[in-house]
Write an enzyme that holds these catalytic residues in place. Structure first.
Site, PDB file in Angstrom:
ATOM      1  N   SER A  41      -4.843   7.645  -0.536  1.00 52.76           N
ATOM      2  CA  SER A  41      -6.174   7.177  -0.960  1.00 52.76           C
ATOM      3  C   SER A  41      -6.981   6.606   0.203  1.00 52.76           C
ATOM      4  CB  SER A  41      -6.028   6.073  -2.014  1.00 52.76           C
ATOM      5  OG  SER A  41      -5.311   6.543  -3.109  1.00 52.76           O
ATOM      6  N   CYS A 158       6.206  -8.737 -17.854  1.00 51.36           N
ATOM      7  CA  CYS A 158       5.314  -8.734 -19.022  1.00 51.36           C
ATOM      8  C   CYS A 158       6.070  -8.947 -20.338  1.00 51.36           C
ATOM      9  CB  CYS A 158       4.536  -7.426 -19.072  1.00 51.36           C
ATOM     10  SG  CYS A 158       5.555  -5.966 -18.802  1.00 51.36           S
ATOM     11  N   LYS A 213      15.708  -8.385 -17.093  1.00 50.41           N
ATOM     12  CA  LYS A 213      14.559  -9.260 -16.769  1.00 50.41           C
ATOM     13  C   LYS A 213      14.209 -10.133 -17.975  1.00 50.41           C
ATOM     14  CE  LYS A 213      12.442  -5.873 -13.707  1.00 50.41           C
ATOM     15  NZ  LYS A 213      11.423  -4.809 -13.628  1.00 50.41           N
ATOM     16  N   HIS A 251       2.627  -5.950 -26.056  1.00 48.62           N
ATOM     17  CA  HIS A 251       4.077  -6.022 -26.265  1.00 48.62           C
ATOM     18  C   HIS A 251       4.342  -6.978 -27.430  1.00 48.62           C
ATOM     19  CE1 HIS A 251       4.564  -3.756 -22.713  1.00 48.62           C
ATOM     20  NE2 HIS A 251       5.075  -4.641 -21.882  1.00 48.62           N
TER      21      HIS A 251
HETATM   22  N1  LIG Z   1       1.688  -1.440 -15.758  1.00 52.06           N
HETATM   23  C1  LIG Z   1       2.107  -2.666 -16.095  1.00 52.06           C
HETATM   24  O1  LIG Z   1       1.799  -3.204 -17.164  1.00 52.06           O
HETATM   25  C2  LIG Z   1       2.957  -3.466 -15.149  1.00 52.06           C
HETATM   26  C3  LIG Z   1       3.347  -4.738 -15.543  1.00 52.06           C
HETATM   27  C4  LIG Z   1       4.093  -5.514 -14.678  1.00 52.06           C
HETATM   28  C5  LIG Z   1       4.448  -5.006 -13.440  1.00 52.06           C
HETATM   29  N2  LIG Z   1       4.068  -3.743 -13.068  1.00 52.06           N
HETATM   30  C6  LIG Z   1       4.427  -3.324 -11.703  1.00 52.06           C
HETATM   31  O2  LIG Z   1       3.235  -3.298 -10.913  1.00 52.06           O
HETATM   32  C7  LIG Z   1       3.299  -2.272  -9.930  1.00 52.06           C
HETATM   33  C8  LIG Z   1       2.113  -1.333 -10.124  1.00 52.06           C
HETATM   34  O3  LIG Z   1       2.204  -0.747 -11.407  1.00 52.06           O
HETATM   35  P1  LIG Z   1       1.117   0.283 -11.931  1.00 52.06           P
HETATM   36  O4  LIG Z   1       1.471   0.545 -13.345  1.00 52.06           O
HETATM   37  O5  LIG Z   1      -0.255  -0.206 -11.609  1.00 52.06           O
HETATM   38  O6  LIG Z   1       1.459   1.569 -11.004  1.00 52.06           O
HETATM   39  P2  LIG Z   1       0.525   2.793 -10.607  1.00 52.06           P
HETATM   40  O7  LIG Z   1      -0.572   2.980 -11.604  1.00 52.06           O
HETATM   41  O8  LIG Z   1       1.433   3.941 -10.337  1.00 52.06           O
HETATM   42  O9  LIG Z   1      -0.154   2.329  -9.212  1.00 52.06           O
HETATM   43  C9  LIG Z   1       0.561   2.209  -8.049  1.00 52.06           C
HETATM   44  C10 LIG Z   1      -0.293   1.722  -6.871  1.00 52.06           C
HETATM   45  O10 LIG Z   1       0.550   1.643  -5.722  1.00 52.06           O
HETATM   46  C11 LIG Z   1       0.075   2.530  -4.708  1.00 52.06           C
HETATM   47  N3  LIG Z   1       1.205   3.191  -4.059  1.00 52.06           N
HETATM   48  C12 LIG Z   1       2.109   4.042  -4.606  1.00 52.06           C
HETATM   49  N4  LIG Z   1       2.999   4.445  -3.682  1.00 52.06           N
HETATM   50  C13 LIG Z   1       2.651   3.845  -2.519  1.00 52.06           C
HETATM   51  C14 LIG Z   1       3.174   3.862  -1.196  1.00 52.06           C
HETATM   52  N5  LIG Z   1       4.250   4.585  -0.880  1.00 52.06           N
HETATM   53  N6  LIG Z   1       2.570   3.112  -0.250  1.00 52.06           N
HETATM   54  C15 LIG Z   1       1.482   2.355  -0.554  1.00 52.06           C
HETATM   55  N7  LIG Z   1       0.940   2.298  -1.791  1.00 52.06           N
HETATM   56  C16 LIG Z   1       1.514   3.025  -2.763  1.00 52.06           C
HETATM   57  C17 LIG Z   1      -0.798   3.553  -5.428  1.00 52.06           C
HETATM   58  O11 LIG Z   1      -1.737   4.095  -4.511  1.00 52.06           O
HETATM   59  P3  LIG Z   1      -2.324   5.608  -4.682  1.00 52.06           P
HETATM   60  O12 LIG Z   1      -3.312   5.553  -5.808  1.00 52.06           O
HETATM   61  O13 LIG Z   1      -2.953   5.855  -3.377  1.00 52.06           O
HETATM   62  O14 LIG Z   1      -1.160   6.489  -4.983  1.00 52.06           O
HETATM   63  C18 LIG Z   1      -1.432   2.677  -6.507  1.00 52.06           C
HETATM   64  O15 LIG Z   1      -2.489   1.927  -5.952  1.00 52.06           O
HETATM   65  C19 LIG Z   1       4.636  -1.588 -10.132  1.00 52.06           C
HETATM   66  O16 LIG Z   1       5.557  -2.151  -9.214  1.00 52.06           O
HETATM   67  C20 LIG Z   1       5.018  -1.940 -11.570  1.00 52.06           C
HETATM   68  O17 LIG Z   1       6.410  -1.945 -11.741  1.00 52.06           O
HETATM   69  C21 LIG Z   1       3.318  -2.966 -13.893  1.00 52.06           C
END
Ligand SMILES: NC(=O)c1ccc[n+]([C@@H]2O[C@H](COP(=O)([O-])OP(=O)(O)OC[C@H]3O[C@@H](n4cnc5c(N)ncnc54)[C@H](OP(=O)(O)O)[C@@H]3O)[C@@H](O)[C@H]2O)c1
Length: 361
Positions: A41, A158, A213, A251
């Site tokens: 990105s 969460c 968790k 949730h």
């Molecule tokens: N979704 C939830 O409700 C939730 C709740 C608690 C915790 N989490 C945690 O929060 C984190 C993000 O979750 P999400 O659901 O938002 O994931 P997501 O939609 O897949 O977004 C991931 C983000 O990380 C970036 N990314 C991926 N691979 C990368 C790399 N190798 N180097 C640098 N940046 C990278 C992506 O950039 P690009 O767009 O450029 O690929 C994007 O900005 C995860 O660790 C997840 O376990 C999520």
């Protein structure tokens, strides 16, 4: 010059990152000054980088559309543009640990949504209404990192937000055994029904790593600060099953509790609706006025009716009744990407600013 603190969003193009961007639109204390994501990105405008992946109900804020997305790995460059960062990158745990500490070492506080540092002994893991005093370990963390203002703070998973605040409100009755089943929304996996059509009308009885968790993290919230680290509490013992259900946001938890000191229903409800903490006392911008609501109707809380209670920052509880095996049972509901992710992290940052840990560089 703006008096607001400049904030960067690491992983700003993802599901949680987008939630940060939405919540920070018109925030009274913080303004988004940098967005960083993967090299895929980097170099594009935020609008180009996100493309058709915008998953929020509200439109993409105008102020971020033309920001050029930076590479998360260019730590010094990103850090030079902001006072602190929110972290929502999806990388391996080791990579996240390393990169969050690298940001902290540039004297940039990191408030993280990720699980990588949740068990690092001198990293506070906070729900601001429950354990604001855990911020005290930041001083020993800064000594370890060799920093003056840089540190990492995290928020918990969460899944626990639908029952850990409830058990905290009931602490005086000494809950000692808890059985919880969580019914978790697909946005918790960063998905919508468009990207995960197999979830329509389906249930999947497995969410990797989630049960551990859900059982352990509440104990760290209830832990004590001793010699510059958090020592987790030993009780109540919690056993949990986590199930993915066809819900977009929210949730739900069905919970059974045994108490050492037997409370009445009136006492339990009274403690829930009167439970408040530092965010309410300090009137933090994202704090719900009423943290926990109790709903008397037999068919509440419902995701469709209650998930957005207090803008997604409140917890809804209902169906409190005596149990034949345990003492009491109830159903709790929270918004997983607001209170459970980005909103919870924004509230942590507001608390850390109010406590003097996050300041202008
Ligand atoms: N979704 C939830 O409700 C939730 C709740 C608690 C915790 N989490 C945690 O929060 C984190 C993000 O979750 P999400 O659901 O938002 O994931 P997501 O939609 O897949 O977004 C991931 C983000 O990380 C970036 N990314 C991926 N691979 C990368 C790399 N190798 N180097 C640098 N940046 C990278 C992506 O950039 P690009 O767009 O450029 O690929 C994007 O900005 C995860 O660790 C997840 O376990 C999520």
């Amino acid at each position: 010059m703006s008096e607001k603190l400049k904030v960067g969003i690491l992983g700003g193009t993802g599901m949680v990152g987008q939630r940060f961007i939405s919540l920070l639109e018109n925030h009274p204390w913080f303004e988004v000054a940098a967005i960083a994501a993967s090299p895929r990105s980097a170099g594009k405008t935020y609008e180009e980088a996100v493309g058709g992946r915008w998953k929020m109900d509200t439109p993409m804020p105008e102020a971020v559309k033309n920001l050029i997305v930076l590479n998360v790995n260019d730590v010094e460059h990103v850090a030079s543009q902001v006072d602190f960062v929110f972290s929502a990158v999806d990388m391996t745990k080791d990579e996240i640990k390393k990169i969050e500490e690298a940001y902290a070492k540039t004297e940039t506080p990191v408030v993280s949504n990720n699980s990588a540092h949740r068990w690092t002994p001198d990293v506070p893991m906070m729900v601001p209404e429950i354990n604001p005093e855990h911020a005290a370990v930041i001083e020993s963390q800064k000594k370890r990192l060799g920093t003056k203002r840089g540190f990492v703070a995290v928020k918990p998973n969460c899944s626990i937000q639908s029952y850990a605040p409830v058990l905290t409100a009931w602490k005086e009755f000494e809950p000692y055994e808890v059985v919880a089943t969580t019914y978790q929304a697909i946005s918790g996996a960063g998905k919508t029904f468009a990207d995960w059509p197999e979830m329509v009308g389906n249930i999947i009885p497995y969410i990797g790593g989630e049960e551990e968790k859900s059982e352990k993290e509440p104990l760290r919230l209830w832990g004590k600060v001793e010699d510059g680290v958090i020592v987790p509490a030993q009780s109540p013992v919690i056993t949990c099953q986590c199930i993915r259900v066809p819900v977009l946001n929210g949730h739900t938890a069905a919970v059974f509790v045994k108490f050492k000191k037997k409370p009445t229903k009136e006492e339990l409800i009274d403690r829930l609706v009167h439970f408040s903490g530092e965010p309410q006392r300090l009137e933090l911008p994202s704090a719900p006025k009423q943290f926990i609501q109790y709903l008397e109707e037999d068919n509440r809380p419902q995701v469709a009716l209650d998930v957005n209670y207090e803008n997604g920052m409140g917890i809804s509880v209902g169906r409190l009744r005596e149990d034949t095996v345990y003492d009491w049972k109830f159903v709790g509901l929270s918004h997983n990407t607001v209170r459970g992710a980005a909103g919870g992290a924004v509230l942590c940052a507001e608390l850390l600013k109010a406590q003097g840990y996050i300041t202008k560089k």
